[in-house]
Motif scaffolding. Structure first.
Motif, mmCIF file in Angstrom:
data_model
loop_
_atom_site.group_PDB
_atom_site.id
_atom_site.type_symbol
_atom_site.label_atom_id
_atom_site.label_comp_id
_atom_site.label_asym_id
_atom_site.label_seq_id
_atom_site.Cartn_x
_atom_site.Cartn_y
_atom_site.Cartn_z
ATOM 1 N N PRO A 150 7.722 -2.405 12.377
ATOM 2 C CA PRO A 150 6.682 -1.988 13.314
ATOM 3 C C PRO A 150 6.788 -2.630 14.702
ATOM 4 O O PRO A 150 5.863 -3.294 15.160
ATOM 5 C CB PRO A 150 5.392 -2.414 12.594
ATOM 6 C CG PRO A 150 5.795 -3.575 11.763
ATOM 7 C CD PRO A 150 7.239 -3.377 11.382
ATOM 8 N N ARG A 191 0.815 -1.232 0.000
ATOM 9 C CA ARG A 191 0.000 0.000 0.000
ATOM 10 C C ARG A 191 0.840 1.271 0.000
ATOM 11 O O ARG A 191 0.401 2.324 -0.442
ATOM 12 C CB ARG A 191 -0.983 -0.034 1.165
ATOM 13 C CG ARG A 191 -0.469 0.513 2.454
ATOM 14 C CD ARG A 191 -1.313 0.252 3.647
ATOM 15 N NE ARG A 191 -0.363 -0.033 4.719
ATOM 16 C CZ ARG A 191 -0.661 -0.214 5.977
ATOM 17 N NH1 ARG A 191 -1.913 -0.179 6.353
ATOM 18 N NH2 ARG A 191 0.286 -0.431 6.864
ATOM 19 N N LEU A 218 1.316 2.936 13.114
ATOM 20 C CA LEU A 218 1.549 3.412 11.740
ATOM 21 C C LEU A 218 1.640 4.943 11.695
ATOM 22 O O LEU A 218 2.472 5.500 10.968
ATOM 23 C CB LEU A 218 0.425 2.916 10.818
ATOM 24 C CG LEU A 218 0.690 3.079 9.326
ATOM 25 C CD1 LEU A 218 1.883 2.245 8.859
ATOM 26 C CD2 LEU A 218 -0.550 2.678 8.506
ATOM 27 N N GLU A 246 5.044 5.707 12.594
ATOM 28 C CA GLU A 246 5.967 5.336 11.509
ATOM 29 C C GLU A 246 6.090 6.487 10.512
ATOM 30 O O GLU A 246 7.180 6.829 10.056
ATOM 31 C CB GLU A 246 5.462 4.089 10.767
ATOM 32 C CG GLU A 246 5.485 2.825 11.586
ATOM 33 C CD GLU A 246 5.056 1.604 10.780
ATOM 34 O OE1 GLU A 246 5.379 1.518 9.589
ATOM 35 O OE2 GLU A 246 4.389 0.717 11.356
HETATM 36 C C1 GRF Z 1 4.608 -0.973 7.838
HETATM 37 O O1 GRF Z 1 3.950 -1.283 9.030
HETATM 38 C C2 GRF Z 1 6.096 -1.140 7.983
HETATM 39 O O2 GRF Z 1 6.558 -0.875 9.277
HETATM 40 C C3 GRF Z 1 6.284 -2.605 7.679
HETATM 41 O O3 GRF Z 1 5.360 -2.884 6.666
HETATM 42 C C4 GRF Z 1 4.265 -1.960 6.728
HETATM 43 C C5 GRF Z 1 4.200 -1.297 5.386
HETATM 44 O O4 GRF Z 1 3.092 -0.432 5.291
HETATM 45 N N1 GRF Z 1 7.660 -2.871 7.324
HETATM 46 P P1 GRF Z 1 3.025 0.611 4.092
HETATM 47 O O5 GRF Z 1 3.122 -0.190 2.804
HETATM 48 O O6 GRF Z 1 4.160 1.557 4.237
HETATM 49 O O7 GRF Z 1 1.687 1.274 4.237
#
Ligand code: GRF
Length: 207
Positions: A112, A13, A173, A176
């Motif tokens: 995460p 995503r 998230l 992140e």
């Molecule tokens: C995130 O939770 C990241 O930490 C892990 O995979 C997920 C990726 O999500 N490595 P996205 O594709 O960035 O939305």
């Protein structure tokens, strides 16, 4: 000042990719995304990159006989684009030791959990099962051992009564999306903790 040329590897995503694209949209940000590679055709992150005007490539691992040849193609594409730093952002393939060594000190990942706790997959379920009260995410340099390597930045969130895997994932998230651009900025400005002193990001990587 020249901006650090970043390549982002994704599989899905791409919400972390979006956070990096948004940060890099500011001309004063010290890094720019020069290439996004997905190993999954049609991954939503590819649309995000295209909308931001960033070149994309799909390199489908299923088209390659083994991991080494898939990694070699990615390596070739990253170097041809003049990439100086690789960011893994939800890239769901294990990388060969050769590829990781070739980008030693020049490849980072977001995971995460608060490393070294909860390596691997289903980190939010692992955190809930362990009963921790604090959970979060980590940006770290990539080394041949999975979810290891010097830590650059971490962000923590509380684990709340009644949290599900999903509600906890959502809270993590959001953090992140804050710490990945922050870590990238620290690296591009030369102030990231854990940086390999043998690697200078001011010079292009050896080909
Ligand atoms: C995130 O939770 C990241 O930490 C892990 O995979 C997920 C990726 O999500 N490595 P996205 O594709 O960035 O939305």
């Amino acid at each position: 000042m020249a901006r650090l040329k970043v390549g982002v590897l994704i599989s899905g995503r791409g919400s972390n990719l979006q956070a990096l694209l948004d940060a890099c949209a500011d001309p004063a940000f010290p890094a720019e995304i020069a290439l996004v590679i997905s190993n999954v055709p049609g991954a939503h992150g590819l649309d995000r990159a295209e909308k931001a005007g960033v070149p994309t490539l799909t390199i489908d691992h299923k088209d390659f006989p083994d991991r080494a040849s898939f990694d070699a193609r990615m390596d070739q594409s990253l170097r041809a684009a003049g990439i100086e730093l690789v960011c893994l952002a939800g890239f769901m393939r294990l990388l060969s030791d050769g590829f990781v060594e070739g980008w030693r000190g020049r490849m980072i990942n977001i995971h995460p959990s608060l490393l070294p706790s909860f390596k691997g997959l289903r980190t939010h379920a692992q955190a809930l099962a362990a009963g921790v009260k604090l959970h979060g995410c980590t940006v770290h340099y990539v080394t041949p051992s999975l979810d290891d390597g010097p830590i650059i930045a971490q962000g923590a969130v509380p684990v709340l009564e009644g949290d599900s895997e999903e509600s906890l994932a959502e809270r993590v998230l959001a953090v992140e999306h804050r710490i990945y651009p922050l870590a990238l900025r620290m690296i591009a400005e030369g102030g990231a903790p854990g940086a390999d002193p043998a690697v200078s990001l001011i010079n292009p990587p050896p080909s």
